[in-house]
Design an enzyme around this catalytic site. Structure first.
Site, short mmCIF file in Angstrom:
data_model
loop_
_atom_site.label_atom_id
_atom_site.label_comp_id
_atom_site.label_asym_id
_atom_site.label_seq_id
_atom_site.Cartn_x
_atom_site.Cartn_y
_atom_site.Cartn_z
N HIS A 1 0.83 -1.22 0.00
CA HIS A 1 0.00 0.00 0.00
C HIS A 1 0.86 1.26 0.00
O HIS A 1 0.47 2.29 0.52
CB HIS A 1 -0.93 0.06 1.22
N SER B 1 15.23 21.18 -17.63
CA SER B 1 14.04 22.00 -17.79
C SER B 1 14.42 23.26 -18.54
O SER B 1 15.54 23.78 -18.39
CB SER B 1 13.48 22.35 -16.41
N LYS C 1 16.92 21.61 -12.61
CA LYS C 1 16.19 20.36 -12.84
C LYS C 1 16.96 19.31 -13.63
O LYS C 1 17.66 19.62 -14.57
CB LYS C 1 14.87 20.64 -13.58
N GLU D 1 9.90 8.05 -17.36
CA GLU D 1 8.49 8.46 -17.53
C GLU D 1 7.93 7.99 -18.86
O GLU D 1 6.79 7.53 -18.96
CB GLU D 1 8.37 9.98 -17.41
#
Ligand code: ARG
Length: 459
Positions: free
Chosen positions: A156, A277, A283, A290
Site C-alpha cells: 500500500h 528543464s 532540474k 516516464e
C-alpha cells in the site's frame, strides 16, 4: 500499370478512395516476408508440375533482384500500388511479362497477407526475446550486486518489512520470465502455414501446402482455409503478450521515477537518460523512465483497437483486417525499443545504499519479526500481533523506537513483556531470518539468482 484486378472495372478509383484503400505506406515493411512467401510458393508450384522449372527460376531471380533493389532504396512505391503484395507482383510482371503473371496461381492476397504477417511476427518475436533476455541478464547482474543490501519493502506504499534490493529486482526478473514464456507460446501459435488457403475455400489446382510450410520453416499447416484467411488471433496473442510486458516495464519505470525523487533518493538516474528543464536550471528530469511508464498506453490501445476491429466481422476475409498492421508494427517498435533502453538504463543505475539505510528506521519495519519471535516463544500469533501492536502505539505516542524502549516501559505496555523477550531487532537480523522458499534472506536471494541464471542459460 493499371490495377491488376482492373478487368471488370470501367472507372478509375477516386483519388481520395485510392489513398483510403491503400496500405502500401505501412505494409511495405512486409516486403521481405512477401518475397519469401512467393519464392516458396513458386518453388512448390514447379515441383508440382504447375509451372515449369525455367519459369520458376526466372521468377525467383527477378524476385531476389526486386528485394535487392527495395533494400537499396531504388524502388519508389506509389498509392496506386495499393499494397505490398500488388506492388511486388506488378514489378514482377513489368519485368517478366506473361511468366510473372503465373506467380499468383492458387494463391490470393488473403492467404498471402496472412503468411506474410505470420512470418513477420515470428521474426520479430525472436528479436523481442533477445531484448527480454538482455533485460533479464541486466537484472540478474544488479540483483547479484545488491543481494544483501537492505531497503524498505512496501505494501500500500506504506513501510512494511525490510527486504533486499536484490530481492526486489528479482521480482521483476520473474515478471519478465513469464513474458518470455508468453512470447514463446505466441510464437508456437503463429507457427502455422496459411499459404494455399487461397481466397477462402482452397483450390482445384494440385498444390502441396505441407511443402510450402517446410520451405518457409512453419512447424504446422492451418487446417481450414476459411479460418486461415480470417484468423487474426495470433496477432492478438502477440499484442496481449506485448501489453503485459509493457505493463511490467511501466511498473518498474514508476519505481525508477520515485526512487529517483528528492524524497527517496534511492537512485540517481544517469545523466544520459535524463533531460533538463527549459526554465528551472536546477532540474534533472527522469524523462526516459516516464516515457517507459507511459508507452504502455499505445500498446494497450493497439490491442483494444484490433480486438474491436475483429469483433463482429463475418467469415471470411474482410478489408477491416487491413487495420491490423499499423498497431502491430507500432507495438513491435515500442516494445523492442523500450526493452533496450530500459536494460541500458538499469545497467547504468547504482543504488545510494547509505541513503537507503538512513530511511530504514522509520515505520517499524521489524514489527512482524517481533511477532514471529513471540510465536516461537509459544504465544499464539493473534496474541503476539496484539502485543506488538501495543508496542507500536506506545512508541508512536511517546516518539520512541522499539530499540530504545526500557524494561519498565515494556512492562507498562503489557505485563507479559520484558527486554529479555525481544529478538535481534536489527534490519540485517530480520532479513537474514526470512529463509522460507522465495523469501528475502540473502541466502535465499542467491538461490533465486542461481536458479534464474540456470533457466536463462537453457534458453
Ligand atoms: N492489404 C490487404 C490487407 O492488409 C491485403 C489483402 C487484401 N485482400 C483483398 N481481397 N482485398 O489485408
Amino acid at each position: 500499370m493499371a490495377n491488376l484486378w482492373g478487368g471488370r472495372f470501367e472507372k478509375e478509383m477516386d483519388e481520395i478512395v485510392e489513398e483510403f484503400n491503400a496500405s502500401i505506406t505501412f505494409d511495405k515493411r512486409l516486403y521481405d516476408c512477401d518475397i519469401q512467401g512467393s519464392i516458396a510458393h513458386i518453388t512448390m508450384l514447379s515441383e508440382q508440375g504447375i509451372v515449369s522449372k525455367e519459369e520458376k527460376n526466372k521468377i525467383i531471380v527477378a524476385l531476389n533482384k526486386i528485394k535487392e533493389e527495395i533494400e537499396m532504396g531504388k524502388i519508389q512505391f506509389s498509392l496506386n500500388d495499393e499494397d505490398i503484395h500488388m506492388a511486388i507482383e506488378k514489378l514482377l510482371i513489368g519485368r517478366l511479362g506473361d511468366i510473372g503473371k503465373k506467380l499468383h496461381t492458387a494463391r490470393s492476397r488473403n492467404d498471402q497477407v496472412a503468411v506474410d504477417t505470420r512470418l513477420y511476427i515470428k521474426k520479430e518475436i525472436t528479436n523481442i526475446l533477445d531484448n527480454l533476455k538482455l533485460m533479464e541478464e541486466v537484472l540478474l547482474l544488479k540483483a547479484e550486486k545488491y543481494y544483501n543490501q537492505i531497503m524498505i519493502g512496501f505494501t500500500h506504499m506504506q513501510h512494511a518489512q525490510p527486504v533486499t534490493i536484490g530481492f526486489h529486482l528479482m521480482a521483476y526478473f520473474q515478471m519478465f520470465r513469464r513474458d518470455i514464456e508468453r512470447f514463446q507460446q505466441s510464437y508456437e501459435r503463429t507457427d502455422y502455414n496459411p499459404l494455399g488457403s487461397c481466397a477462402l475455400a482452397g483450390t482445384t489446382i494440385p498444390i502441396d501446402r505441407h511443402r510450402t510450410a517446410e520451405l518457409l520453416g512453419f512447424k504446422n499447416v492451418t487446417e481450414n482455409a476459411m479460418d486461415s484467411v480470417s484468423d487474426r488471433d495470433y496477432i492478438l496473442d502477440f499484442m496481449n503478450a506485448a501489453s503485459i510486458a509493457m505493463m511490467h516495464i511501466s511498473r518498474l519505470a514508476e519505481e525508477f521515477v520515485y526512487w529517483n525523487s528528492q524524497e527517496f533518493s534511492y537512485i540517481s538516474i544517469d545523466d544520459s537518460f535524463c533531460t533538463g528543464s527549459s526554465i528551472m536550471p536546477q532540474k534533472k528530469n527522469p524523462d526516459m523512465a516516464e516515457l517507459l511508464r507511459g508507452k504502455v498506453g499505445r500498446v494497450y490501445g493497439n490491442l483494444i483497437q484490433l480486438l474491436t476491429v475483429m469483433k463482429g466481422t463475418p467469415l471470411a476475409y474482410n478489408k477491416d483486417f487491413q487495420e491490423d498492421k499499423e498497431g502491430l508494427f507500432d507495438t513491435i517498435d515500442t516494445l523492442k525499443k523500450s526493452l533496450l533502453i530500459f536494460a541500458k538504463m538499469i545497467d547504468k543505475t547504482e543504488f545510494n545504499v547509505e541513503n537507503i539505510k538512513k530511511q530504514l528506521n522509520k515505520g517499524f519495519l521489524n514489527a512482524t519479526d517481533i511477532a514471529e519471535h513471540f510465536v516461537k516463544m509459544n504465544i499464539p500469533f493473534r496474541e503476539a500481533h496484539e502485543l506488538v501492536g501495543k508496542m507500536v502505539k506506545y512508541c508512536e505516542i511517546n516518539k520512541k523506537d522499539f530499540n530504545n524502549l526500557t524494561d519498565e516501559e515494556l512492562r507498562e505496555i503489557d505485563t507479559r513483556l520484558s527486554l529479555d523477550y525481544l529478538p535481534d531487532l536489527s534490519m540485517e537480523g530480520c532479513v537474514k531470518g526470512r529463509v522460507s522458499y522465495g523469501g528475502t534472506a540473502p541466502s535465499e536471494v542467491l538461490r533465486q539468482i542461481k536458479s534464474g541464471k540456470h533457466w536463462l542459460q537453457k534458453m
